[in-house]
Structures are given as structure tokens and as C-alpha cells.
Scaffold this active site. Structure first.
Site, PDB file in Angstrom:
ATOM      1  N   LYS A 175      -5.623   8.676  -3.141  1.00 58.36           N
ATOM      2  CA  LYS A 175      -4.164   8.701  -3.254  1.00 58.36           C
ATOM      3  C   LYS A 175      -3.667   7.266  -3.437  1.00 58.36           C
ATOM      4  CE  LYS A 175      -0.554   8.409  -0.756  1.00 58.36           C
ATOM      5  NZ  LYS A 175       0.254   7.629  -1.713  1.00 58.36           N
ATOM      6  N   SER A 230      -0.644  -1.090   5.745  1.00 58.21           N
ATOM      7  CA  SER A 230       0.027  -1.770   6.857  1.00 58.21           C
ATOM      8  C   SER A 230      -0.501  -1.286   8.215  1.00 58.21           C
ATOM      9  CB  SER A 230       1.529  -1.505   6.776  1.00 58.21           C
ATOM     10  OG  SER A 230       1.762  -0.121   6.908  1.00 58.21           O
ATOM     11  N   GLY A 234      -1.526   2.440   9.323  1.00 59.03           N
ATOM     12  CA  GLY A 234      -2.919   2.524   9.782  1.00 59.03           C
ATOM     13  C   GLY A 234      -3.016   3.251  11.119  1.00 59.03           C
ATOM     14  N   GLU A 251      -8.265  -0.871   7.065  1.00 56.81           N
ATOM     15  CA  GLU A 251      -8.171  -2.276   6.632  1.00 56.81           C
ATOM     16  C   GLU A 251      -6.696  -2.606   6.585  1.00 56.81           C
ATOM     17  OE1 GLU A 251     -10.518  -4.364   6.145  1.00 56.81           O
ATOM     18  OE2 GLU A 251     -12.332  -3.175   5.833  1.00 56.81           O
ATOM     19  N   CYS A 285      -3.260  -9.386   1.582  1.00 52.16           N
ATOM     20  CA  CYS A 285      -3.473  -9.130   3.011  1.00 52.16           C
ATOM     21  C   CYS A 285      -4.026 -10.360   3.718  1.00 52.16           C
ATOM     22  CB  CYS A 285      -4.415  -7.946   3.203  1.00 52.16           C
ATOM     23  SG  CYS A 285      -5.977  -8.120   2.350  1.00 52.16           S
ATOM     24  N   GLU A 382       3.807 -10.574   9.387  1.00 48.56           N
ATOM     25  CA  GLU A 382       3.345 -10.601   7.994  1.00 48.56           C
ATOM     26  C   GLU A 382       4.568 -10.492   7.083  1.00 48.56           C
ATOM     27  OE1 GLU A 382       1.175  -7.152   6.498  1.00 48.56           O
ATOM     28  OE2 GLU A 382      -0.211  -8.514   5.480  1.00 48.56           O
TER      29      GLU A 382
HETATM   30  P1  NAD Z   1       1.587   1.107   3.468  1.00 46.90           P
HETATM   31  O1  NAD Z   1       0.965   1.240   4.785  1.00 46.90           O
HETATM   32  O2  NAD Z   1       3.047   1.233   3.374  1.00 46.90           O
HETATM   33  O3  NAD Z   1       0.988   2.154   2.433  1.00 46.90           O
HETATM   34  C1  NAD Z   1      -0.372   2.202   2.086  1.00 46.90           C
HETATM   35  C2  NAD Z   1      -0.708   3.578   1.561  1.00 46.90           C
HETATM   36  O4  NAD Z   1      -0.528   4.524   2.618  1.00 46.90           O
HETATM   37  C3  NAD Z   1       0.165   4.079   0.404  1.00 46.90           C
HETATM   38  O5  NAD Z   1      -0.641   4.801  -0.508  1.00 46.90           O
HETATM   39  C4  NAD Z   1       1.136   5.024   1.100  1.00 46.90           C
HETATM   40  O6  NAD Z   1       1.638   6.033   0.258  1.00 46.90           O
HETATM   41  C5  NAD Z   1       0.243   5.627   2.161  1.00 46.90           C
HETATM   42  N1  NAD Z   1       0.934   6.195   3.328  1.00 46.90           N
HETATM   43  C6  NAD Z   1       2.099   5.798   3.884  1.00 46.90           C
HETATM   44  N2  NAD Z   1       2.395   6.565   4.956  1.00 46.90           N
HETATM   45  C7  NAD Z   1       1.382   7.459   5.083  1.00 46.90           C
HETATM   46  C8  NAD Z   1       1.099   8.514   6.000  1.00 46.90           C
HETATM   47  N3  NAD Z   1       1.903   8.781   7.008  1.00 46.90           N
HETATM   48  N4  NAD Z   1      -0.037   9.220   5.828  1.00 46.90           N
HETATM   49  C9  NAD Z   1      -0.883   8.943   4.828  1.00 46.90           C
HETATM   50  N5  NAD Z   1      -0.661   7.969   3.920  1.00 46.90           N
HETATM   51  C10 NAD Z   1       0.450   7.230   4.047  1.00 46.90           C
HETATM   52  O7  NAD Z   1       1.088  -0.305   2.918  1.00 46.90           O
HETATM   53  P2  NAD Z   1       1.536  -1.045   1.591  1.00 46.90           P
HETATM   54  O8  NAD Z   1       2.923  -1.550   1.792  1.00 46.90           O
HETATM   55  O9  NAD Z   1       1.228  -0.192   0.402  1.00 46.90           O
HETATM   56  O10 NAD Z   1       0.501  -2.252   1.538  1.00 46.90           O
HETATM   57  C11 NAD Z   1       0.749  -3.481   2.116  1.00 46.90           C
HETATM   58  C12 NAD Z   1      -0.039  -3.638   3.394  1.00 46.90           C
HETATM   59  O11 NAD Z   1      -1.413  -3.419   3.135  1.00 46.90           O
HETATM   60  C13 NAD Z   1       0.048  -5.033   3.957  1.00 46.90           C
HETATM   61  O12 NAD Z   1       0.225  -4.960   5.345  1.00 46.90           O
HETATM   62  C14 NAD Z   1      -1.317  -5.623   3.616  1.00 46.90           C
HETATM   63  O13 NAD Z   1      -1.709  -6.678   4.456  1.00 46.90           O
HETATM   64  C15 NAD Z   1      -2.197  -4.428   3.727  1.00 46.90           C
HETATM   65  N6  NAD Z   1      -3.452  -4.606   2.985  1.00 46.90           N
HETATM   66  C16 NAD Z   1      -4.606  -4.777   3.696  1.00 46.90           C
HETATM   67  C17 NAD Z   1      -5.803  -5.003   3.022  1.00 46.90           C
HETATM   68  C18 NAD Z   1      -7.095  -5.226   3.770  1.00 46.90           C
HETATM   69  O14 NAD Z   1      -8.151  -5.170   3.163  1.00 46.90           O
HETATM   70  N7  NAD Z   1      -7.065  -5.493   5.066  1.00 46.90           N
HETATM   71  C19 NAD Z   1      -5.822  -5.026   1.627  1.00 46.90           C
HETATM   72  C20 NAD Z   1      -4.630  -4.821   0.936  1.00 46.90           C
HETATM   73  C21 NAD Z   1      -3.445  -4.610   1.639  1.00 46.90           C
END
Ligand code: NAD
Length: 478
Positions: A175, A230, A234, A251, A285, A382
Site C-alpha cells: 500500500k 511516522s 507505527g 521503521e 527519516c 522531527e
Molecule cells: P505516515 O505514518 O503518515 O504514513 C505512512 C504510511 O502509513 C502511508 O502509506 C499511510 O497511508 C499509512 N497509514 C497511515 N495511517 C495508517 C493506519 N492507521 N493503518 C495503516 N496504514 C496507515 O508517514 P509519512 O508521513 O508517509 O512518512 C513520513 C514519516 O516516515 C517520517 O516520520 C519519516 O521519518 C518516516 N520514515 C522512516 C523511514 C525509516 O526507514 N525509518 C523511512 C522513510 C520515512
């Protein structure tokens, strides 16, 4: 407007429910790039059913490891072929530089090549019990693996977990984030299709996190989840996994610090800052979002960083010479503005930037904050934008304390020519990866993940494969 489709069971399809469409915009121009019908529970059910059937057919599980490796190398080859076409779409939907967008497909190919080499090295062991028992272990896939992907590196992050789960023999549902699904459902899916991946082994559906994402993680036939995103989401994913007692790879975010020692080559710090906090508009990230500089060199370093920030050419990701691209959305831009305002109100000085750029699109100035105190929000949270916080220290202990004093622990770094100081810092800094004298020194082969709230899983490298395998012990009475 170009209409995109989900990729389920080897076919491109619309949502089975005629409802909402997800409209994707170019963050640089705010113009529409394309649309896709929003996946809902019925589509999640279809994708999971396809994955489950393909898993139960044992087509990947029983495929001889060398054949699985060949298929993965074919996927890699096809990903390289679509890198130009896919890069164009990714550049438009994400706003990133075109070469960086194209490179994500090459990076994805590298992941598939790398993990193709592990397919024939998933080995168990024999365990001595007694002379009448033959005991051995087997690593087996979990079954159906769900991959929930963020918008900042849609193709690289997806390939990072998918290649590993596939090498282990799992069937998969992906997804992508609702802000950047188009390059995944088009070019990435095309590479999978052209490589001849049997239908059902890799399915891609795009819906909102609170809708399809939630339905996917709660689905009774999903047996393992990988989430990159995020901390807040997570934790919701971990709850969903706990509810069904299934494993999850998480992650999460970061607030990574570079400690700059008095003997450091300051130009190396500035070179790192260019890519690690202003590249990708800081939406990384493991961004180098804090610099902790010794007081003897802090002012000189701040001047250099401010010069860098003000010199960056702002533009569209597809324009030659662009160095500062937009952030992903108006919402993200407003968040960054709020952080910047709170920094200034708290007494930090913006020696470069600090405001949105006066042009169409979601651009924020490359920003350097001096006089940042460890407890300030801009030093703790962040920001996920091109905003660097500079803090000062007097002795190495203080530097380590400041660096470790956030809830995150994704990466950390040290700039010094003293190998003893470097190794001491590397041991004391909290972070899944420590960079010395340059940021981002890793590759697909180096394990990556967090400490503390940044998550506890490891992806990349040989270590990651175990997250996609469960262990079976067999005992035979002779
Ligand atoms: P997000 O948590 O808003 O969304 C990530 C994904 O989760 C999206 O596909 C979203 O649709 C999905 N999602 C949201 N709510 C959900 C739920 N309740 N159930 C299932 N899926 C759901 O994150 P973002 O804004 O897309 O990404 C930015 C964040 O990702 C930052 O905090 C960044 O640091 C982190 N990140 C971490 C890594 C790593 O390897 N540690 C890599 C890239 C990004």
C-alpha cells in the site's frame, strides 16, 4: 487527467466500489498529476485473497532457490528499464529531483539483485538430541506480507522490504502512500509484470491509511506487516499486529544529530548538510537535522552553513540546476512554518531562511537556526523539512548528552579526524547507524533501523531476511 489503476492478481483494475478518487498533485506547481480510484475494504479483500491463493499454491515457496533468484534478477532488470519513465512520474508526484527519482528505481533494482543472492542461503541447522533422534530446523516464510509505504522515498522504501520478503518466499500486498501512489502502480507494477512474476505474488493497492491501510493491517489473512512511516502510525500498526499476534517490522522517524569536534573538516560537514538536510527538502527519516558543534568552531560553521542555505537554487525537480525542491503538501509546509515560528519565539536565530518561499508550490526556505537550546521543540521534534538546528557544546560528554536527549534514535554522526574520538562517540551515541565524516555512508548491504522511538527493526543487509521467516524445528525418531 490521467487515470491510474491498482495492480491486483496480475491485472490493473479500478476499485470495485465506484466511490472517491484520490487526486495526486505536483507539489512544485500544485497542478494535478493524475488520479486513482481509492481502494476500500473490498479491494483489500481481493488483494489479500490473491496473495493468499498464490501463497497456498506454493508457486514461490517451492520454486528452486536459483530460479527464485533468477526471477528477482529479472525484476531488477525490468526496474532499471522503467527508471526513466517511472522517475518522471515520481518527480512530479513527490517533487523530488528528477535524477533522484530515477535513481529510486535503480536503488530498487539493487535491492532485488542483492536479496536474489540470499535465496539459496536460507539454511537451517541440525541439532544433536540423541542417537535415536534426527533433529533439524527449517526457515519458512510467514505467508502474506503487507507493506505500508511512506511518501518520501516511495520506490526505494517499497523495494527495501518487498525484495527481502519475496526472497524469503512470501506473497505480498503493497500500500503506497496516498500522496505518491502513481509511480508505484504504474512503472513499478509494470516492471513486476514484465518480469513475469506469477499473478498474486505482488499486489499493489492505493487507499488512505485510515481506510485501506487500516483494513489491510487488520485483515485476518495477513501474516506479517512491514511499516515505514511516522512514530504515531507505527504505534497504531503495532497495536493492530498485537491484536492478531503477528510480527511487524517498524521503521520510524528520527531527529539525528551530527557532533562536530574542534578538529573536524568543516567543509565535510557542509557537504553532508547539502544532501542530508537540504536535499529532498529535508524530508528524510535519517536527515542530519541537528548539528552539535564545539564552541571553538561553532560560529565559523554556522557562517558556512548559512552561506550554503542561501546559495541553493530553488526550482522544480525536473529543472537542471535545482537544489531545493518543494515539500510534499500544503499541510506539511504549514507544519514546518509552525516549527520555524516556535524556534524564533523560543529565542533561536534564523541565520538563513525561516519562511515559506514566495512562489507557487510548497517551498520552504533552506533554514539554519543558531542558538538552539536542547529543550526547544526544533531540537526535539522531527520537522521533516529543510530546517537545521545548530547547538553548541563545551566537552564531549555534553555533546553526547545533547545528541542522545531526544525520543528518537535513528542515526547519529561525528565529524573528527581523531579515530579514538570517532570510535568512542560511535559507541556512545544512540542510533541504529552512526556516520563518521560523511552522512549516508550505507548501501543496500548495510543493516538499517532505529533505537528508541525510531523503531527496533532492521532492514537492508543480511540481517533483514530473518524478519520475513519463521523457524520450524523437525524431530524424527529414528
Ligand atoms: P505516515 O505514518 O503518515 O504514513 C505512512 C504510511 O502509513 C502511508 O502509506 C499511510 O497511508 C499509512 N497509514 C497511515 N495511517 C495508517 C493506519 N492507521 N493503518 C495503516 N496504514 C496507515 O508517514 P509519512 O508521513 O508517509 O512518512 C513520513 C514519516 O516516515 C517520517 O516520520 C519519516 O521519518 C518516516 N520514515 C522512516 C523511514 C525509516 O526507514 N525509518 C523511512 C522513510 C520515512
Amino acid at each position: 487527467m490521467k487515470k491510474y489503476q491498482h495492480y491486483i492478481n496480475g491485472k490493473w483494475v479500478d476499485s470495485v466500489v465506484h466511490g472517491e478518487n484520490i487526486i495526486v498533485n505536483d507539489p512544485a506547481t500544485e497542478e494535478v498529476v493524475g488520479e486513482i480510484s481509492c481502494a476500500v475494504k473490498e479491494d483489500v479483500d481481493l488483494a489479500v485473497e490473491a496473495a493468499k491463493k498464490s501463497y497456498e499454491s506454493r508457486i514461490l515457496v517451492d520454486m528452486p532457490p536459483m530460479e527464485r533468484a533468477n526471477l528477482m534478477r529479472k525484476i531488477a532488470e525490468e526496474l532499471r528499464k522503467v527508471s526513466k519513465e517511472g522517475g518522471k512520474i515520481l518527480c512530479l508526484e513527490n517533487g523530488k529531483l528528477l535524477p533522484a527519482a530515477e535513481y529510486e528505481f535503480i536503488d530498487a533494482a539493487n535491492y532485488f539483485d542483492y536479496y536474489s543472492g540470499l535465496t539459496d542461503k536460507i539454511e537451517g541447522r541440525t541439532i544433536p538430541v540423541n542417537s535415536q533422534v534426527m533433529d533439524y530446523t527449517i526457515y519458512e516464510p510467514y505467508g502474506v506480507s503487507a507493506h505500508i509505504v511512506p511518501w518520501n522515498y516511495p520506490i526505494s522504501m517499497l523495494a527495501r522490504s518487498l525484495s527481502c520478503a519475496f526472497a524469503a518466499g512470501n506473497s505480498n500486498i503493497v500500500k503506497p502512500a496516498e500522496l505518491t501512489p502513481l509511480s508505484t502502480v504504474s512503472a513499478f507494477a509494470k516492471a513486476i509484470d514484465n518480469a513475469g512474476v506469477p499473478s498474486g505474488l505482488i499486489n499493489i493497492i492505493c487507499g488512505y491509511g485510515s481506510g485501506a491501510g487500516n483494513d489491510l493491517t487488520a485483515h485476518q489473512d495477513v501474516s506479517q506487516i512491514t511499516f515505514t512511516g511516522s512514530v504515531k502510525t507505527g504505534k497504531a500498526i503495532l497495536h493492530a499486529a498485537a491484536e492478531r499476534a503477528i510480527p511487524a517490522v517498524v521503521e520510524l522517524g528520527g531527529k539525528s544529530a551530527a557532533v562536530v569536534m574542534p578538529d573536524a573538516d568543516l567543509d565535510k560537514v557542509v557537504n553532508s548538510a547539502k544532501g542530508a538536510i537540504f536535499g529532498q527538502a529535508g524530508q528524510i527519516c535519517s536527515a542530519m537535522s541537528r548539528v552539535i558543534a564545539h564552541k571553538s568552531i561553532k560560529n565559523e560553521l554556522v557562517d558556512k552553513l548559512a552561506n550554503l542555505a542561501t546559495s541553493l537554487k530553488v526550482g522544480h525537480g525536473s529543472e537542471d540546476g535545482t537544489e531545493l525542491t518543494p515539500v510534499i503538501s500544503e499541510e506539511q509546509l504549514q507544519k514546518i512554518e509552525n516549527f520555524s515560528r516556535s524556534g524564533q519565539q523560543g529565542g533561536a536565530s534564523a541565520v538563513a531562511g525561516g519562511n515559506r518561499v514566495d512562489r507557487k508550490g510548497y517551498y520552504f526556505e533552506a533554514t539554519v537556526f543558531d542558538n538552539v537550546q536542547p529543550e526547544m521543540t526544533i531540537a526535539q521534534e522531527e520537522i521533516f523539512g529543510p530546517v537545521l538546528s545548530v547547538l553548541e557544546y563545551n566537552d564531549p560528554e555534553e555533546a553526547i548528552n545533547i545528541a542522545n536527549d531526544t525520543e528518537f534514535g535513528l542515526a547519529a554522526g561525528v565529524f573528527t579526524n581523531d579515530v579514538n574520538q570517532a570510535t568512542r562517540m560511535a559507541s556512545q551515541l544512540n542510533g541504529g547507524q552512526i556516520y563518521v565524516n560523511s552522512w549516508f555512508t550505507g548501501s543496500v548491504a548495510t543493516p538499517f533501523g532505529g533505537y528508541k522511538q525510531s523503531g527496533y527493526s532492521r532492514e537492508k543487509g543480511q540481517e533483514a531476511i530473518k524478519s520475513y521467516l519463521q523457524l520450524k524445528n523437525v524431530g524424527i525418531q529414528l
